[in-house]
Scaffold this motif. Structure first.
Motif, mmCIF file in Angstrom:
data_model
loop_
_atom_site.group_PDB
_atom_site.id
_atom_site.type_symbol
_atom_site.label_atom_id
_atom_site.label_comp_id
_atom_site.label_asym_id
_atom_site.label_seq_id
_atom_site.Cartn_x
_atom_site.Cartn_y
_atom_site.Cartn_z
ATOM 1 N N SER A 147 0.936 -1.020 -0.015
ATOM 2 C CA SER A 147 0.049 -0.054 -0.183
ATOM 3 C C SER A 147 0.847 1.342 -0.042
ATOM 4 O O SER A 147 1.972 1.205 0.282
ATOM 5 C CB SER A 147 -1.061 -0.004 1.196
ATOM 6 N N GLU A 148 0.223 2.359 -0.368
ATOM 7 C CA GLU A 148 1.040 3.618 -0.564
ATOM 8 C C GLU A 148 1.177 4.117 1.186
ATOM 9 O O GLU A 148 0.258 3.754 1.781
ATOM 10 C CB GLU A 148 0.284 4.668 -1.118
ATOM 11 N N ASN A 186 4.578 8.712 -1.199
ATOM 12 C CA ASN A 186 5.179 7.703 -2.400
ATOM 13 C C ASN A 186 6.076 6.627 -2.246
ATOM 14 O O ASN A 186 6.436 6.154 -2.896
ATOM 15 C CB ASN A 186 5.754 8.513 -3.506
ATOM 16 N N LYS A 187 6.111 6.340 -0.679
ATOM 17 C CA LYS A 187 6.576 5.066 -0.319
ATOM 18 C C LYS A 187 5.837 4.202 -0.362
ATOM 19 O O LYS A 187 4.432 4.265 -0.307
ATOM 20 C CB LYS A 187 7.089 5.357 1.119
ATOM 21 N N ILE A 188 6.150 2.898 -0.222
ATOM 22 C CA ILE A 188 5.396 1.699 -0.282
ATOM 23 C C ILE A 188 5.783 0.839 0.882
ATOM 24 O O ILE A 188 6.624 0.709 1.380
ATOM 25 C CB ILE A 188 5.688 0.774 -1.691
ATOM 26 N N SER A 245 9.981 -4.722 11.754
ATOM 27 C CA SER A 245 8.939 -3.598 11.519
ATOM 28 C C SER A 245 8.455 -3.529 10.419
ATOM 29 O O SER A 245 8.933 -3.959 9.366
ATOM 30 C CB SER A 245 9.335 -2.527 12.346
ATOM 31 N N PRO A 246 7.585 -2.537 9.804
ATOM 32 C CA PRO A 246 6.907 -2.695 8.769
ATOM 33 C C PRO A 246 8.081 -2.541 7.493
ATOM 34 O O PRO A 246 9.092 -2.033 7.786
ATOM 35 C CB PRO A 246 6.195 -1.409 8.480
ATOM 36 N N ILE A 247 8.041 -3.165 6.520
ATOM 37 C CA ILE A 247 8.841 -3.338 5.459
ATOM 38 C C ILE A 247 8.441 -1.920 4.485
ATOM 39 O O ILE A 247 7.317 -2.076 3.790
ATOM 40 C CB ILE A 247 8.660 -4.563 4.350
#
Length: 164
Positions: free
Chosen positions: A127-128, A132-134, A145-147
């Motif tokens: 997801s965005e 503009n990072k994913i 932690s989140p990728i």
């Protein structure tokens, strides 16, 4: 007259031999170029074909062989590289992420950031995220932690997902 014929014959033989030498020299050079380019192509194909299919990882006191397609994630934690397999198990690995990245199939694995390499078969969704990072979610549980994929590599990631 006989003297002229002998001199002409010598000159003709000399001229013929220079032309012959030049011809064979050129032929040798062209043949050499073909073999050199073929050996370069063969060397390049051998490097491409030398993709790893298995890795030896450590789990406390034993070495375990993992099939590459069963690896969901490579990541760095406290200066050590770890591997998460399809069951969510964590293993220690002895190489750097850059070395690993060179040995992996680029159609299956993507360098998400400086700390992680992900397998396309274990990406559940993305997801965005923040300008503009994913943010990538995997199908396996992992302690990371989140990728997050940077905005610079986000377009490459989307292209990679569509083409692989």
């Amino acid at each position: 007259m006989l003297g002229f014929f002998v001199r002409f014959n010598d000159w003709f033989t000399f001229k013929f031999s220079l032309t012959t030498i030049a011809f064979f020299d050129k032929l040798l050079f062209q043949t050499k170029q073909i073999f050199v380019s073929d050996s370069k192509n063969t060397a390049m194909n051998n490097t491409i074909n030398k993709r790893k299919t298995r890795l030896i990882v450590k789990n406390s006191h034993e070495n375990i062989i993992l099939i590459i397609s069963d690896i969901a994630l490579f990541y760095i934690e406290e200066r050590s590289v770890f591997v998460i397999d399809r069951n969510g198990k964590k293993f220690c690995f002895q190489k750097s992420l850059s070395e690993i990245e060179e040995e992996l199939d680029p159609e299956l694995f993507f360098r998400a950031n400086r700390r992680m390499i992900v397998n396309i078969n274990y990406i559940k969704s993305f997801s965005e995220y923040d300008r503009n990072k994913i943010k990538v979610d995997l199908t396996v549980s992992h302690p990371v932690s989140p990728i997050i994929i940077s905005q610079e590599t986000a377009p490459c990631f989307k292209t990679w997902l569509c083409e692989s």
